[in-house]
Scaffold this motif. Structure first.
Motif, PDB file in Angstrom:
ATOM      1  N   SER A 141       9.804  -2.885   0.148  1.00 49.21           N
ATOM      2  CA  SER A 141       9.367  -4.283   0.036  1.00 49.21           C
ATOM      3  C   SER A 141       8.856  -4.627  -1.352  1.00 49.21           C
ATOM      4  CB  SER A 141       8.287  -4.582   1.078  1.00 49.21           C
ATOM      5  OG  SER A 141       7.152  -3.771   0.854  1.00 49.21           O
ATOM      6  N   SER A 142       8.612  -3.632  -2.208  1.00 48.61           N
ATOM      7  CA  SER A 142       8.108  -3.936  -3.552  1.00 48.61           C
ATOM      8  C   SER A 142       8.334  -2.736  -4.469  1.00 48.61           C
ATOM      9  CB  SER A 142       6.616  -4.310  -3.503  1.00 48.61           C
ATOM     10  OG  SER A 142       5.835  -3.180  -3.207  1.00 48.61           O
ATOM     11  N   SER A 188       5.514  12.645  -7.857  1.00 48.77           N
ATOM     12  CA  SER A 188       4.654  12.022  -8.877  1.00 48.77           C
ATOM     13  C   SER A 188       4.373  12.990 -10.006  1.00 48.77           C
ATOM     14  CB  SER A 188       3.324  11.606  -8.261  1.00 48.77           C
ATOM     15  OG  SER A 188       2.479  11.040  -9.238  1.00 48.77           O
ATOM     16  N   ASP A 192       6.456   0.309  10.371  1.00 52.99           N
ATOM     17  CA  ASP A 192       5.415   1.150   9.781  1.00 52.99           C
ATOM     18  C   ASP A 192       5.941   2.587   9.870  1.00 52.99           C
ATOM     19  OD1 ASP A 192       3.186   2.807   9.355  1.00 52.99           O
ATOM     20  OD2 ASP A 192       1.822   1.287  10.113  1.00 52.99           O
ATOM     21  N   VAL A 193       6.081   3.241   8.724  1.00 52.23           N
ATOM     22  CA  VAL A 193       6.700   4.573   8.744  1.00 52.23           C
ATOM     23  C   VAL A 193       5.850   5.627   9.449  1.00 52.23           C
ATOM     24  CG1 VAL A 193       8.264   4.293   6.768  1.00 52.23           C
ATOM     25  CG2 VAL A 193       5.901   5.048   6.375  1.00 52.23           C
ATOM     26  N   LYS A 227       0.878  14.459  -3.369  1.00 50.79           N
ATOM     27  CA  LYS A 227       2.129  14.566  -4.126  1.00 50.79           C
ATOM     28  C   LYS A 227       2.457  16.029  -4.460  1.00 50.79           C
ATOM     29  CE  LYS A 227       3.215  10.224  -4.010  1.00 50.79           C
ATOM     30  NZ  LYS A 227       4.433   9.731  -3.329  1.00 50.79           N
ATOM     31  N   ASN A 236      10.358   7.013   0.014  1.00 55.95           N
ATOM     32  CA  ASN A 236       9.609   6.498  -1.135  1.00 55.95           C
ATOM     33  C   ASN A 236       8.295   5.837  -0.750  1.00 55.95           C
ATOM     34  OD1 ASN A 236       9.395   5.126  -3.914  1.00 55.95           O
ATOM     35  ND2 ASN A 236       9.637   3.366  -2.527  1.00 55.95           N
ATOM     36  N   PRO A 253       7.723  10.158 -11.054  1.00 53.15           N
ATOM     37  CA  PRO A 253       7.412   9.217 -12.119  1.00 53.15           C
ATOM     38  C   PRO A 253       5.995   9.406 -12.658  1.00 53.15           C
ATOM     39  CG  PRO A 253       7.693   8.096  -9.978  1.00 53.15           C
ATOM     40  CD  PRO A 253       7.593   9.569  -9.726  1.00 53.15           C
ATOM     41  N   TYR A 309      -4.953  11.773  -3.420  1.00 50.15           N
ATOM     42  CA  TYR A 309      -3.617  11.224  -3.684  1.00 50.15           C
ATOM     43  C   TYR A 309      -2.762  12.260  -4.421  1.00 50.15           C
ATOM     44  CZ  TYR A 309       0.225   8.722  -5.816  1.00 50.15           C
ATOM     45  OH  TYR A 309       1.487   8.366  -6.219  1.00 50.15           O
ATOM     46  N   ARG A 315       6.600  -2.442   5.953  1.00 47.94           N
ATOM     47  CA  ARG A 315       5.930  -3.252   6.991  1.00 47.94           C
ATOM     48  C   ARG A 315       6.094  -4.745   6.739  1.00 47.94           C
ATOM     49  NH1 ARG A 315       0.282  -0.623   5.853  1.00 47.94           N
ATOM     50  NH2 ARG A 315       1.252  -0.988   3.831  1.00 47.94           N
ATOM     51  N   SER A 316       6.222  -5.166   5.478  1.00 54.99           N
ATOM     52  CA  SER A 316       6.189  -6.607   5.139  1.00 54.99           C
ATOM     53  C   SER A 316       7.532  -7.267   5.422  1.00 54.99           C
ATOM     54  CB  SER A 316       5.827  -6.787   3.669  1.00 54.99           C
ATOM     55  OG  SER A 316       4.644  -6.126   3.374  1.00 54.99           O
ATOM     56  N   PHE A 342      -0.959  -0.661  -8.180  1.00 53.96           N
ATOM     57  CA  PHE A 342      -2.216  -0.899  -8.906  1.00 53.96           C
ATOM     58  C   PHE A 342      -2.653  -2.353  -8.710  1.00 53.96           C
ATOM     59  CE2 PHE A 342      -0.001   2.437 -11.340  1.00 53.96           C
ATOM     60  CZ  PHE A 342      -0.949   3.448 -11.232  1.00 53.96           C
ATOM     61  N   ILE A 374       9.042   0.325  -6.761  1.00 57.40           N
ATOM     62  CA  ILE A 374      10.163   1.242  -6.994  1.00 57.40           C
ATOM     63  C   ILE A 374      11.248   1.084  -5.930  1.00 57.40           C
ATOM     64  CG2 ILE A 374      10.796   3.703  -7.023  1.00 57.40           C
ATOM     65  CD1 ILE A 374       7.890   4.195  -8.167  1.00 57.40           C
ATOM     66  N   VAL A 414       3.743   3.702 -13.147  1.00 62.30           N
ATOM     67  CA  VAL A 414       4.749   2.637 -13.042  1.00 62.30           C
ATOM     68  C   VAL A 414       4.014   1.320 -12.765  1.00 62.30           C
ATOM     69  CG1 VAL A 414       6.946   1.976 -11.996  1.00 62.30           C
ATOM     70  CG2 VAL A 414       6.200   4.374 -11.882  1.00 62.30           C
ATOM     71  N   THR A 436       3.551  -1.437 -10.873  1.00 58.13           N
ATOM     72  CA  THR A 436       3.942  -1.964  -9.551  1.00 58.13           C
ATOM     73  C   THR A 436       2.668  -2.424  -8.830  1.00 58.13           C
ATOM     74  OG1 THR A 436       3.591   0.055  -8.260  1.00 58.13           O
ATOM     75  CG2 THR A 436       5.734  -0.153  -9.373  1.00 58.13           C
ATOM     76  N   GLY A 456       9.634   1.990   1.858  1.00 59.77           N
ATOM     77  CA  GLY A 456       8.828   1.384   0.780  1.00 59.77           C
ATOM     78  C   GLY A 456       9.676   0.433  -0.038  1.00 59.77           C
TER      79      GLY A 456
END
Ligand code: NJP
Length: 224
Positions: A11-12, A136, A57-58, A152, A84, A178, A148, A34-35, A186, A14, A181, A183, A9
């Protein structure tokens, strides 16, 4: 001492902020997401001596296996793994939720995370390293109908079980929890939330403890 961090995770949000903080502290990072374009941009920013992009892709077990092998080959060892990667569909509960979203959240937040942790262990036993997971605040609360949030809760329980399995072998496990956050998690900005660099600071704090110290769980919440 310079360490090698494998970050999913990355690429953006956290993950990317943690990569920046780690390189600032003199560490090296293997970046997984992936990005590919975003990872390549981050490698350019951090410097090719300090960072490697491993697009994958994990949820793809063989792709993650290849990424771990590539990181170890490039940097010689892996000292920390930050599991992450994750995503959510918040606020829709179970009745109003989308079944395809349920599957994606379970695949990424639960299944792929267990794969990351399993693949990490051989490397971390060798390096007497550190496994960190992104949990989380949602696992310290009741969120009506939230799939979701329940993923967690899995991370919370699993991190405790991993700690019990790995402490004897000299591998530290830390679950980072956390609150909200700001990021791309959202669709819109969250000005009162934590910033990703705040969470990165918590990761670096846990990672920077002396070998005799383990922080099994760490919570970091916005003031408001
Ligand atoms: O979100 P975001 P965060 N394979 O969207 C990657 C948890 N959390 O930093 O594949 C590989 O910026 C995705 O990369 P890409 C949250 O549950 C958040 O906030 O390129 N990678 C991106 O790098 C999650 O576990 C908040 O799209 C995959 C990263 O995951 C972690 O923090 C609060 C992937 C998501 O980065 C990071 O989320 C909290 C796949 N299949 C916990 N699917 C919060 N933001 O408020 C996704 O308590 N990724």
């Amino acid at each position: 001492m310079s360490k090698v961090l494998f970050i999913t995770g990355a690429s953006s949000g956290i993950g990317a902020a943690t990569a920046r903080a780690a390189v600032d502290a003199g560490h090296k990072v293997a970046l997984v997401a992936r990005s590919e374009d975003k990872l390549n941009d981050l490698v350019t920013e951090l410097g090719e001596d300090h960072a490697i992009a491993l697009p994958c892709d994990v949820t793809d077990v063989s792709a993650q296996t290849t990424a771990f092998e590539a990181a170890a080959t490039r940097f010689g060892q892996i000292d920390a793994v930050f599991a992450n990667a994750g995503l959510g569909a918040t606020g829709k509960g179970t009745e109003g939720g989308d079944i395809d979203n349920f599957r994606t959240m379970i695949d990424v937040n639960i299944f792929a995370l267990t794969v990351t942790c399993k693949l990490a262990i051989a490397h971390l036993k060798q390096s007497k390293g550190h496994l960190l997971l992104t949990g989380s605040r949602a696992a310290h609360a009741t969120l009506p109908g939230s799939v979701y949030g329940a993923t967690k809760w899995f991370v919370r329980g699993y991190a405790e079980n991993l700690h019990a399995e790995l402490a004897e072998q000299g591998v530290r496990v830390t679950n980072i929890n956390p609150g909200m956050v700001d990021t791309p998690f959202f669709d819109e900005g969250k000005p009162d939330a934590l910033r990703p660099e705040d969470v990165a600071g918590a990761v670096m704090y846990a990672l920077g403890q002396p070998d005799r110290v383990v922080i099994p769980s760490l919570q970091i919440y916005p003031m408001r």
